[in-house]
Design a protein around this motif. Structure first.
Motif, PDB file in Angstrom:
ATOM      1  N   PHE A  85       0.825  -1.203   0.000  1.00  0.00           N
ATOM      2  CA  PHE A  85       0.000   0.000   0.000  1.00  0.00           C
ATOM      3  C   PHE A  85       0.861   1.256   0.000  1.00  0.00           C
ATOM      4  CE2 PHE A  85      -3.226   3.020   1.061  1.00  0.00           C
ATOM      5  CZ  PHE A  85      -4.416   2.455   0.614  1.00  0.00           C
ATOM      6  N   GLY A  86       1.961   1.222   0.743  1.00  0.00           N
ATOM      7  CA  GLY A  86       2.848   2.380   0.770  1.00  0.00           C
ATOM      8  C   GLY A  86       3.432   2.682  -0.599  1.00  0.00           C
ATOM      9  N   VAL A  87       3.834   1.639  -1.326  1.00  0.00           N
ATOM     10  CA  VAL A  87       4.385   1.828  -2.676  1.00  0.00           C
ATOM     11  C   VAL A  87       3.307   2.356  -3.616  1.00  0.00           C
ATOM     12  CG1 VAL A  87       5.385   0.642  -4.671  1.00  0.00           C
ATOM     13  CG2 VAL A  87       6.161   0.083  -2.369  1.00  0.00           C
ATOM     14  N   ALA A  88       2.096   1.768  -3.526  1.00  0.00           N
ATOM     15  CA  ALA A  88       0.996   2.234  -4.378  1.00  0.00           C
ATOM     16  C   ALA A  88       0.669   3.694  -4.102  1.00  0.00           C
ATOM     17  CB  ALA A  88      -0.238   1.361  -4.150  1.00  0.00           C
ATOM     18  N   SER A  93       0.885   9.173  -6.202  1.00  0.00           N
ATOM     19  CA  SER A  93       1.186  10.603  -6.073  1.00  0.00           C
ATOM     20  C   SER A  93       2.096  11.064  -7.214  1.00  0.00           C
ATOM     21  CB  SER A  93       1.830  10.896  -4.711  1.00  0.00           C
ATOM     22  OG  SER A  93       3.141  10.381  -4.648  1.00  0.00           O
ATOM     23  N   TRP A  94       3.055  10.224  -7.626  1.00  0.00           N
ATOM     24  CA  TRP A  94       3.875  10.560  -8.796  1.00  0.00           C
ATOM     25  C   TRP A  94       2.984  10.709 -10.029  1.00  0.00           C
ATOM     26  CZ3 TRP A  94       8.515   6.553  -8.690  1.00  0.00           C
ATOM     27  CH2 TRP A  94       9.276   6.776  -7.532  1.00  0.00           C
ATOM     28  N   ARG A  95       2.141   9.711 -10.208  1.00  0.00           N
ATOM     29  CA  ARG A  95       1.269   9.681 -11.381  1.00  0.00           C
ATOM     30  C   ARG A  95       0.386  10.932 -11.444  1.00  0.00           C
ATOM     31  NH1 ARG A  95      -4.416   9.890 -12.329  1.00  0.00           N
ATOM     32  NH2 ARG A  95      -4.824   8.764 -14.268  1.00  0.00           N
ATOM     33  N   ARG A  97       0.815  13.916 -10.031  1.00  0.00           N
ATOM     34  CA  ARG A  97       1.561  15.143 -10.312  1.00  0.00           C
ATOM     35  C   ARG A  97       1.946  15.238 -11.791  1.00  0.00           C
ATOM     36  NH1 ARG A  97       5.774  14.649  -5.491  1.00  0.00           N
ATOM     37  NH2 ARG A  97       4.597  12.767  -4.971  1.00  0.00           N
ATOM     38  N   LEU A  98       2.256  14.112 -12.400  1.00  0.00           N
ATOM     39  CA  LEU A  98       2.588  14.101 -13.826  1.00  0.00           C
ATOM     40  C   LEU A  98       1.353  14.383 -14.682  1.00  0.00           C
ATOM     41  CD1 LEU A  98       4.995  11.030 -13.925  1.00  0.00           C
ATOM     42  CD2 LEU A  98       5.619  13.421 -14.318  1.00  0.00           C
ATOM     43  N   VAL A  99       0.222  13.782 -14.307  1.00  0.00           N
ATOM     44  CA  VAL A  99      -1.018  14.020 -15.052  1.00  0.00           C
ATOM     45  C   VAL A  99      -1.403  15.491 -14.979  1.00  0.00           C
ATOM     46  CG1 VAL A  99      -3.515  13.580 -15.021  1.00  0.00           C
ATOM     47  CG2 VAL A  99      -1.913  11.680 -14.855  1.00  0.00           C
ATOM     48  N   PHE A 100      -1.243  16.096 -13.813  1.00  0.00           N
ATOM     49  CA  PHE A 100      -1.565  17.519 -13.661  1.00  0.00           C
ATOM     50  C   PHE A 100      -0.746  18.370 -14.632  1.00  0.00           C
ATOM     51  CE2 PHE A 100      -1.262  21.559 -11.059  1.00  0.00           C
ATOM     52  CZ  PHE A 100      -2.578  21.935 -11.288  1.00  0.00           C
ATOM     53  N   LYS A 113      11.373   3.775 -15.369  1.00  0.00           N
ATOM     54  CA  LYS A 113      10.433   4.074 -14.279  1.00  0.00           C
ATOM     55  C   LYS A 113       9.126   4.658 -14.822  1.00  0.00           C
ATOM     56  CE  LYS A 113      11.413   7.747 -11.890  1.00  0.00           C
ATOM     57  NZ  LYS A 113      12.234   8.597 -11.001  1.00  0.00           N
ATOM     58  N   LEU A 114       9.242   5.647 -15.695  1.00  0.00           N
ATOM     59  CA  LEU A 114       8.047   6.296 -16.229  1.00  0.00           C
ATOM     60  C   LEU A 114       7.323   5.407 -17.222  1.00  0.00           C
ATOM     61  CD1 LEU A 114       9.242  10.006 -16.620  1.00  0.00           C
ATOM     62  CD2 LEU A 114       8.057   8.915 -14.724  1.00  0.00           C
ATOM     63  N   ASP A 115       8.064   4.553 -17.914  1.00  0.00           N
ATOM     64  CA  ASP A 115       7.403   3.606 -18.816  1.00  0.00           C
ATOM     65  C   ASP A 115       6.542   2.620 -18.029  1.00  0.00           C
ATOM     66  OD1 ASP A 115       8.492   4.811 -20.995  1.00  0.00           O
ATOM     67  OD2 ASP A 115       9.981   3.267 -21.433  1.00  0.00           O
ATOM     68  N   GLU A 116       7.015   2.210 -16.845  1.00  0.00           N
ATOM     69  CA  GLU A 116       6.201   1.309 -16.014  1.00  0.00           C
ATOM     70  C   GLU A 116       4.958   2.030 -15.498  1.00  0.00           C
ATOM     71  OE1 GLU A 116       7.415  -1.795 -13.621  1.00  0.00           O
ATOM     72  OE2 GLU A 116       9.547  -1.651 -14.075  1.00  0.00           O
ATOM     73  N   LEU A 117       5.103   3.303 -15.135  1.00  0.00           N
ATOM     74  CA  LEU A 117       3.919   4.077 -14.737  1.00  0.00           C
ATOM     75  C   LEU A 117       2.921   4.148 -15.883  1.00  0.00           C
ATOM     76  CD1 LEU A 117       5.236   7.164 -12.695  1.00  0.00           C
ATOM     77  CD2 LEU A 117       3.991   5.191 -11.834  1.00  0.00           C
ATOM     78  N   SER A 118       3.423   4.317 -17.099  1.00  0.00           N
ATOM     79  CA  SER A 118       2.539   4.355 -18.275  1.00  0.00           C
ATOM     80  C   SER A 118       1.825   3.029 -18.453  1.00  0.00           C
ATOM     81  CB  SER A 118       3.355   4.691 -19.535  1.00  0.00           C
ATOM     82  OG  SER A 118       3.907   5.985 -19.458  1.00  0.00           O
ATOM     83  N   ALA A 119       2.550   1.930 -18.220  1.00  0.00           N
ATOM     84  CA  ALA A 119       1.953   0.607 -18.399  1.00  0.00           C
ATOM     85  C   ALA A 119       0.869   0.337 -17.361  1.00  0.00           C
ATOM     86  CB  ALA A 119       3.042  -0.465 -18.321  1.00  0.00           C
TER      87      ALA A 119
END
Length: 823
Positions: A85-88, A93-95, A97-100, A113-119
């Motif tokens: 849960f902590g990692v999620a 929160s990263w996701r 801020r990037l979407v904003f 790292k960002l490619d995994e967030l995209s996936a």
């Protein structure tokens, strides 16, 4: 024409000069970033139901786990195994801020790292505020929507977040009039006032004239100070608050863990808005507090629940029996691992109860808490439903509780008539004001969007992909510019109050003070800035005596404890026993050392009952079954000893108790004493028809038929030793007096100090072969009970005249001299 006044900080209460604005205020709307977002969504028809933040986190964890199950080589896999849960939470929160800033899942090739967030985006569809901003930008870029509207921006354009600049530029191209308002910048006198402690600053601020606008962040603490000076309080919001109703979530789930935390159970029962019936909770609370545990079989926990259900009529029994089972049955579990389905059912039922209660609740603050409680339960339900495990460990459940539960902000109180005008932050000053005090001007400049998780290369590549990453340096400059913009709204004087410490922690100096203090005068744009050290108005000192009106009559019955309080603490006695002003509120369990004493008493009491008061059999039984004896007694009256933090202390206690029981039985056997009874209650007339009664720990008899009283103490014995030495052991004097009046001759009284395995007494009527008895010679001989009764009379004479003395009084010996001094 409708006017929208926008500043990102205007979501909280602003200072608005309604008198100056007059009727124009009716067509004017002050909004911050959330207010502007909601207004633009409403105008464009984009309003949708909002998903609570905690439920979004749970959904993102589900998406993350789905992604990792398909991608075992994910860089996040090992971290998720440690703290899913902590990692999620962090990745979400990263996701966001990037979407904003304009990023979406289609942007790839930046970094692993960002490619995994995209996936992960293909598994996640729950939108948040940042997604809403992007929807608004897309919608307003395609067609003109706002009409007959002017947006007045209370900030310089270059100091706005790039997203707001982009939005305002888009609106401008659609025909919306955008005005960047620049106030007539004044040059107020700036005074820096310094205090050692923040509470000193609050005490000083509380006495300032109400013509000042008060800028205060910790409004609850400031209100406490205002109340102590009988000043009207300002409006407040409880930030990072843990009101009792939302605590039902973590308290209830914690009851599945073992060893059971009795503090959590007591707190669970004390939540006023509760699925467990209040009458039952009251009885169960009293049991825990009075006994320190679940009591015995006849009058204990299960008996109370059974009798309560039996007392209900048929309709109420049907409604309440199931609810009691749903919300208290987890206490019967003893497994090391926890059944996932049982926890899931509990979370579902607690969430369902919260929504049902919300439907009939009229108090808006309670409704707010019930909504949040339901949200927590929904998040837990989602996570447990997604889990494939039949059992979950206590550590896993604890991590889920801590991950989901979070303090929240709630409305505290409205401003009272005659209070300061106030705002939370200096940036909330929307109109000019003559004077202001920034009472807690400490801390650092805020950063609106923290992109520190990005490397320089990632940030640069994102900018090249037209993602509007806002540099940290630019954000800090914008924050300082926002404060200076607000300072320009103050016409005459601003007092910046800086403190060194708060609650033992050192506070940092705010950058605005560093910039404007007098010793920076070479670069100081406000030359009349100066520093001062202000005195603090002290609170009134407590009185030594209190005068009260009304007739005072002696009580019908006194015990040792009430008699002792009357003599030593007259005011406390008057408030508790005569006025009936008990300390109400949260019931509390006894202290650890007192609990040890209760368990030791119960062990000896249970042994005596089991062995028909035969000391030799008690010794043999305890030698064979000491662990079982302690376990039973601990569950009855000392459950706090089972807490993990008390484990080592509890083991030492059991060893000490074993020695104490053996030594006690040895004293009884060596001196040929017979145990008459334990917890014996005796009563007799004392003075003027006033009954004196007390309960004695252990009553014994020697072969001559004379009585002996042992009072069992779990303590160092220092206090008891000194009391016997000073002839001030009133407890022993009361016991001897009661025995002599009710039973016959008393051979000895004494304190048996369990941890020292020593009997302290002033009597020499004992065989002391194992040196377990310490005979203490009193320094002077007098009849302590007569002195106590004399003291009783005099105290009631004082109370009858309306006088109650504060503080500890010791008036057993040389009492007449003391009485003369008092009068």
């Amino acid at each position: 024409m409708r006017k929208i006044i926008f500043n990102p900080q205007y979501d909280t209460k602003c200072f608005i000069d309604y008198k100056r604005r007059g009727g124009t205020i009716l067509d004017t709307q002050f909004v911050g970033k959330q207010g502007l977002l909601s207004e633009l969504e409403l105008r464009a028809g984009l309003t949708i139901a909002q998903i609570p933040t905690i439920e979004r986190k749970a959904s993102y964890l589900v998406a993350l786990e789905e992604y990792i199950s398909d991608n075992q080589n994910s860089m996040f896999r090992k971290s998720v195994q440690v703290d899913s849960f902590g990692v999620a939470d962090e990745l979400l929160s990263w996701r966001d801020r990037l979407v904003f800033a304009g990023w979406n899942g289609s942007i790839t090739g930046i970094s692993e790292k960002l490619d995994e967030l995209s996936a992960i985006e293909s598994h996640f569809s729950t939108i948040g505020d940042e997604d809403r901003w992007q929807r608004v930008l897309v919608e307003y870029s395609t067609k003109p929507i706002l009409s007959n509207t002017t947006i007045e921006v209370h900030s310089e354009k270059e100091h706005l977040n790039p997203i707001y600049r982009h939005l305002l530029d888009t609106l401008s191209t659609q025909g919306v009039q955008i005005d960047y308002f620049t106030p007539q910048i004044s040059k107020p006198k700036i005074t820096v006032v310094e205090f050692d402690d923040l509470y000193d600053a609050y005490r000083w601020g509380a006495t300032m004239p109400k013509e000042y606008l008060m800028i205060c962040q910790n409004r609850k603490a400031f209100n406490n100070i205002l109340s102590s000076y009988s000043e009207p309080t300002i409006s407040s919001t409880l930030n990072d608050s843990n009101p009792s109703i939302i605590q039902l979530f973590k308290l209830g789930l914690s009851l599945f863990m073992r060893p059971l935390n009795i503090y959590n159970l007591l707190s669970y029962l004390q939540v006023a808005v509760n699925p467990v019936p209040s009458a039952l909770r009251s009885e169960l609370k009293s049991l825990l507090v009075d006994e320190g545990g679940f009591g015995d079989q006849e009058k204990g926990w299960n008996a109370i629940i059974t009798n309560y259900i039996a007392s209900l009529d048929l309709d109420k029994r049907k409604r309440n029996e199931g609810r009691i089972e749903d919300f208290l049955s987890m206490l019967s579990l003893n497994e090391a691992e926890i059944d996932r389905k049982r926890v899931l059912e509990y979370a579902k039922k607690l969430g369902s109860w919260a929504l049902q209660r919300k439907a009939i609740e009229v108090d808006s603050s309670i409704n707010e808490q019930l909504s949040l409680l339901s949200t927590f339960c929904n998040a837990m339900t989602k996570l447990l439903t997604n889990s494939k495990q039949e059992k979950i460990s206590q550590q896993e459940l604890k991590m889920l509780i801590l991950a989901i539960y979070a303090p929240s902000s709630f409305v505290g109180s409205e401003a009272q008539k005659g209070s300061f005008n106030s705002v939370n932050s200096i940036e909330n000053i929307a109109d000019s004001v003559p004077k202001a005090i920034w009472i807690d001007c400490n801390g650092s400049l805020p950063v609106e969007c923290d992109y520190s998780f990005l490397s320089k290369q990632e940030a640069q590549k994102l900018k090249e992909s037209r993602v509007l990453i806002w540099d940290t340096t630019a954000q800090l400059q914008a924050a300082m510019a926002g404060i200076e913009y607000a300072l320009g709204q103050i016409d005459e004087e601003i007092i910046l109050v800086s403190s060194q410490n708060h609650n033992g922690e050192q506070l940092s100096q705010h950058p605005i003070i560093t910039k404007y203090r007098k010793d920076d005068v070479a670069s100081n744009p406000v030359p009349n800035c100066k520093s001062e050290q202000k005195p603090v108005t002290p609170l009134p000192s407590p009185q030594e005596k209190y005068q009260f009106a009304g007739k005072v009559s002696p009580r019908v019955k006194e015990s040792f404890s009430s008699l002792d309080m009357l003599i030593k603490y007259p005011l406390d006695y008057a408030l508790k026993y005569l006025a009936g002003l008990y300390k109400r509120g949260v019931a509390q369990l006894g202290q650890l050392e007192r609990t040890k004493g209760n368990v030791a008493h119960r062990v000896i009491e249970n042994l005596a009952k089991e062995c028909d008061n035969n000391a030799y059999q008690m010794l043999q039984s305890y030698a064979d079954n000491s662990d079982k004896c302690v376990e039973v007694a601990t569950n009855q009256v000392g459950v706090i000893l089972l807490l993990e933090e008390n484990r080592i202390d509890f083991e030492n206690f059991k060893r000490n108790l074993k020695e104490a029981v053996f030594a006690l039985c040895g004293i009884i056997e060596t001196n040929n004493l017979d145990i008459v009874s334990l917890e014996s209650k005796l009563a007799t007339l004392m003075i003027d028809e006033v009954i004196l009664d007390s309960r004695m720990d252990m009553l014994l008899k020697n072969k001559s038929g004379e009585y002996i009283v042992f009072d069992l103490k779990w303590s160092s014995g220092k206090k008891q030793y000194e009391q016997i030495q000073d002839n001030s052991a009133l407890q022993l004097a009361v016991y001897q007096y009661l025995c002599e009046r009710n039973l016959g001759k008393v051979a000895a009284v004494g304190f048996y100090i369990l941890p020292k395995t020593q009997l302290y007494t002033a009597h020499r009527n004992f065989v002391n072969t194992e040196r377990r008895i310490t005979v203490i010679e009193p320094k002077e001989e007098f009849d302590l009970m007569l002195q106590a009764m004399d003291s009783y009379k005099t105290r009631y004479e004082e109370l009858g005249s309306g006088l109650a003395i504060v503080g500890e009084q010791n008036i057993y010996s040389d009492y007449q001299l003391f009485k003369a001094e008092v009068r």
